[in-house]
Design a protein around this motif. Structure first.
Motif, PDB file in Angstrom:
ATOM      1  N   HIS A  23       3.722   4.216 -34.380  1.00 17.04           N
ATOM      2  CA  HIS A  23       3.982   3.142 -33.417  1.00 17.04           C
ATOM      3  C   HIS A  23       4.721   1.949 -33.994  1.00 17.04           C
ATOM      4  O   HIS A  23       5.168   1.083 -33.244  1.00 17.04           O
ATOM      5  N   SER A  24       4.863   1.860 -35.308  1.00 18.23           N
ATOM      6  CA  SER A  24       5.517   0.682 -35.888  1.00 18.23           C
ATOM      7  C   SER A  24       6.954   0.519 -35.408  1.00 18.23           C
ATOM      8  O   SER A  24       7.460  -0.597 -35.352  1.00 18.23           O
ATOM      9  N   TYR A  74       7.945   0.586 -32.540  1.00 21.86           N
ATOM     10  CA  TYR A  74       7.890  -0.182 -31.294  1.00 21.86           C
ATOM     11  C   TYR A  74       7.668  -1.675 -31.531  1.00 21.86           C
ATOM     12  O   TYR A  74       7.674  -2.459 -30.598  1.00 21.86           O
ATOM     13  N   ASP A  75       7.463  -2.072 -32.775  1.00 22.97           N
ATOM     14  CA  ASP A  75       7.303  -3.492 -33.096  1.00 22.97           C
ATOM     15  C   ASP A  75       8.644  -4.223 -33.174  1.00 22.97           C
ATOM     16  O   ASP A  75       8.673  -5.441 -33.248  1.00 22.97           O
ATOM     17  N   ARG A 105       4.924  -2.703 -28.975  1.00 23.60           N
ATOM     18  CA  ARG A 105       3.752  -1.986 -29.478  1.00 23.60           C
ATOM     19  C   ARG A 105       2.461  -2.717 -29.101  1.00 23.60           C
ATOM     20  O   ARG A 105       1.534  -2.124 -28.549  1.00 23.60           O
TER      21      ARG A 105
END
Length: 179
Positions: A70-71, A73-74, A172
């Motif tokens: 998911h990083s 999405y940061d 995220r």
């Protein structure tokens, strides 16, 4: 000079949405996440066609969402303007992981409580605090004294007193907050 040279480029920025639909914004978020995943999984440079291919980037974004990576999405951030927000909800948002907030200041603006009783207590304590602060700190100017009194009188208001804030959060983190 060595064999390798470092390159620094700006590749994304935050802009106002100006009429874009939430569907389009979500698609932009997924596209950027997929391109960021391309940096992780592909040998090419960010600007090469293999990473920039939108169809493949969207597929990579879906793959990373499923795999828990998911990083990526940061990298995308959303700024939300919220008015009439009960102070307690602002406090909750301000306790989440990564965020940036700009909230209406009770130090620089007069609070507008929801009930007459709260307004009465706010004004009563604001006036009392001016006297207390002036007596304890006679060298502070009148404007600062009033601002300090105003800031401290806000504690007489309910945590449901409405406020206004801008809240910026990564894509995220927004997904984590909204479930």
């Amino acid at each position: 000079g060595g064999k390798h040279s470092m390159k620094v480029r700006i590749i994304a920025r935050t802009t106002e949405v100006k009429g874009k639909s939430s569907k389009d914004i979500e698609a932009d978020f997924r596209l950027l996440a997929g391109k960021m995943a391309g940096i992780c999984y592909m040998a090419e440079d960010y600007l090469d066609s293999a990473i920039q291919n939108e169809e493949k980037a969207i597929a990579r974004a879906a793959m990373t969402a499923k795999s828990g990576h998911h990083s990526v999405y940061d990298h995308s951030h959303l700024t939300i303007s919220i008015s009439g927000l009960p102070k307690i909800l602002a406090m909750l948002l301000n306790s989440t992981n990564y965020y940036v907030t700009s909230e209406k200041s009770a130090r620089y603006t007069v609070m507008k409580p929801e009930t007459e009783k709260e307004l009465e207590l706010y004004n009563k304590w604001k006036d009392k605090l001016v006297g207390i602060i002036s007596a304890a700190y006679p060298n502070i100017d009148e404007v600062t004294t009033k601002k300090l009194a105003q800031e401290n009188a806000r504690y007489m208001n309910s945590v449901f007193t409405p406020t206004t804030m801008a809240y910026t959060v990564s894509h995220r983190q927004l997904c984590y907050l909204t479930g």
